[in-house]
Design a protein around this motif. Structure first.
Motif, PDB file in Angstrom:
ATOM      1  N   CYS A 154      36.089  48.052  34.539  1.00 53.11           N
ATOM      2  CA  CYS A 154      36.934  46.766  35.355  1.00 53.11           C
ATOM      3  C   CYS A 154      36.349  45.663  34.904  1.00 53.11           C
ATOM      4  O   CYS A 154      37.299  44.687  34.458  1.00 53.11           O
ATOM      5  CB  CYS A 154      36.700  47.251  36.657  1.00 53.11           C
ATOM      6  N   VAL A 155      34.998  45.345  34.629  1.00 53.02           N
ATOM      7  CA  VAL A 155      34.651  44.116  34.514  1.00 53.02           C
ATOM      8  C   VAL A 155      35.219  43.826  32.855  1.00 53.02           C
ATOM      9  O   VAL A 155      35.672  42.863  32.448  1.00 53.02           O
ATOM     10  CB  VAL A 155      33.187  44.030  34.130  1.00 53.02           C
ATOM     11  N   VAL A 156      34.925  44.953  32.133  1.00 54.64           N
ATOM     12  CA  VAL A 156      35.179  44.829  30.302  1.00 54.64           C
ATOM     13  C   VAL A 156      36.813  44.260  30.389  1.00 54.64           C
ATOM     14  O   VAL A 156      37.304  43.609  29.544  1.00 54.64           O
ATOM     15  CB  VAL A 156      35.046  46.085  29.621  1.00 54.64           C
ATOM     16  N   ARG A 157      37.675  45.116  31.160  1.00 55.10           N
ATOM     17  CA  ARG A 157      39.100  44.936  30.989  1.00 55.10           C
ATOM     18  C   ARG A 157      39.520  43.598  31.731  1.00 55.10           C
ATOM     19  O   ARG A 157      40.048  42.588  31.021  1.00 55.10           O
ATOM     20  CB  ARG A 157      39.852  45.894  31.788  1.00 55.10           C
ATOM     21  N   ALA A 158      38.915  42.969  32.381  1.00 56.42           N
ATOM     22  CA  ALA A 158      39.116  41.642  33.239  1.00 56.42           C
ATOM     23  C   ALA A 158      38.750  40.639  32.230  1.00 56.42           C
ATOM     24  O   ALA A 158      39.168  39.576  31.937  1.00 56.42           O
ATOM     25  CB  ALA A 158      38.433  41.512  34.650  1.00 56.42           C
ATOM     26  N   LEU A 159      37.603  40.919  31.447  1.00 52.60           N
ATOM     27  CA  LEU A 159      36.885  39.942  30.291  1.00 52.60           C
ATOM     28  C   LEU A 159      38.165  39.801  29.402  1.00 52.60           C
ATOM     29  O   LEU A 159      38.469  38.801  29.060  1.00 52.60           O
ATOM     30  CB  LEU A 159      35.581  40.066  30.125  1.00 52.60           C
TER      31      LEU A 159
END
Ligand SMILES: Cc1cc2nc3c(=O)[nH]c(=O)nc-3n(C[C@H](O)[C@H](O)[C@H](O)COP(=O)(O)OP(=O)(O)OC[C@H]3O[C@@H](n4cnc5c(N)ncnc54)[C@H](O)[C@@H]3O)c2cc1C
Length: 321
Positions: free
Chosen positions: A311-316
């Protein structure tokens, strides 16, 4: 039937001098009263207070009255223009009908959705009944937190709005018996430790009057929420990113997560891993590793570590594209 008194003061001073439990939209409190989890003897309805405005501040920031409804805030032109992460987070929460009732102040103070907290017949809960134990530890813990937990409580903080406000470095303004004060959102929520029933730094009778957001020039903002259903469901993992990229480098970034922490979870570790770097998948993965460092899992919620990293990777990726 549990009896309670009801009053609806029209001024902030009268509200603060009333002794009773504040009620705004009632979408959390009335539920908990029906469930027998909260049994206030007096309700002080704060919806008539003059705190329902959104104003642009002279410094370019935003002032949000505590009574501003979640739907009005999500659709406010200034929020859509400059605080997209907040609008996205609000619109990802609950249902249109609930958002029409729910207020900014009430959302900040909504309580956990842990089923053991919400159902007194379901087992022990240190948050509901201090010292009784935590049935979630050995029970169903798929939705429970993996960051900031203690041996006494693994309940997740449920709010989407508060995750976005954490990434926006909101300040919560309070009026109480001792006057007014400001509390940075990062200092507002307490970790459960051995007193999970104490969830924030408010004193009894403190009224949240408004929230301010600092200006956020030249940022791209994203709120990404992963959940079992596309709507009307709490986050299994979410990420709020506010990033400023210039000349191919991440000049500043703020990362907060939902669905995984006992409070809205800011990751300074992720921010350090990103700042000054060129946006790249490798850098995003390093940030996600840092964000989930120290996660403590149970068998049913161990999947949240990988889910939250993705989720963090995608949001970044979205916030730096
Ligand atoms: C079915 C359902 C689904 C939901 N899904 C989501 C979701 O996906 N994401 C999400 O983030 N939320 C979700 N919610 C929660 C919802 O966002 C909250 O219930 C709502 O924001 C609470 O606001 P309220 O004004 O109704 O608060 P209330 O219920 O009126 O009050 C909540 C608490 O805040 C206190 N309070 C209220 N205003 C003030 C004030 N100004 N100062 C001091 N104390 C105050 C009250 O005393 C009470 O303790 C859901 C709720 C339901 C019922």
């Amino acid at each position: 039937m549990h009896n309670f008194t009801y009053e609806q003061p029209s001024t902030i001073d009268k509200a603060v001098s009333s002794s009773g439990r504040f009620i705004a939209g009632g979408t959390t409190l009335v539920d908990l009263m029906k469930l027998g989890v909260e049994l206030p003897s007096a309700l002080v309805d704060v919806t008539a207070l003059p705190l329902d405005q959104v104003e642009v501040l002279p410094n370019g920031g935003l002032k949000i009255g505590a009574m501003v409804r979640n739907s009005d805030l999500a659709n406010h032109p200034e929020v859509l223009k400059n605080y997209a992460v907040l609008s996205q987070a609000l619109l990802s929460g609950a249902s249109p009908q609930l958002r029409n009732m729910a207020t900014t102040g009430g959302n900040l103070l909504q309580r956990t959705r842990c089923p053991y907290f919400r159902d007194p017949s379901s087992g022990a809960c240190n948050k509901r009944d201090p010292g009784s134990g935590c049935a979630a530890m050995e029970g169903h813990h798929r939705m429970m937190a993996i960051l900031g937990t203690s041996d006494h409580c693994i309940a997740t903080h449920p709010s989407d709005m508060c995750v976005a406000m954490t990434a926006l470095e909101a300040v919560i303004h309070v009026q109480g018996a001792k006057g007014t004060r400001e509390i940075a959102i990062g200092e507002f929520y307490k970790l459960p430790g051995d007193t999970p029933e104490i969830e924030n730094v408010l004193e009894p009778g403190d009224l949240i009057t408004h929230v301010t957001l600092p200006p956020v020039a030249d940022t791209k903002q994203v709120y990404l929420k992963l959940r079992d259903r596309a709507s009307y469901e709490f986050a299994l993992a979410s990420a709020a990113v506010v990033a400023h990229v210039e000349d191919g480098r991440i000049r500043s970034v703020r990362v907060a997560m939902g669905g995984v922490g006992t409070r809205p979870w800011r990751s300074h570790g992720a921010e350090v891993a990103l700042t000054g770097k060129a946006p790249s998948v490798a850098t995003f993965h390093a940030a996600a590793e840092a964000a989930l460092k120290g996660a403590r899992t149970h068998p049913e919620n161990a999947f949240k570590v990988e889910l939250a990293k993705r989720c963090v990777v995608r949001a970044l990726k979205m916030a730096t594209a």
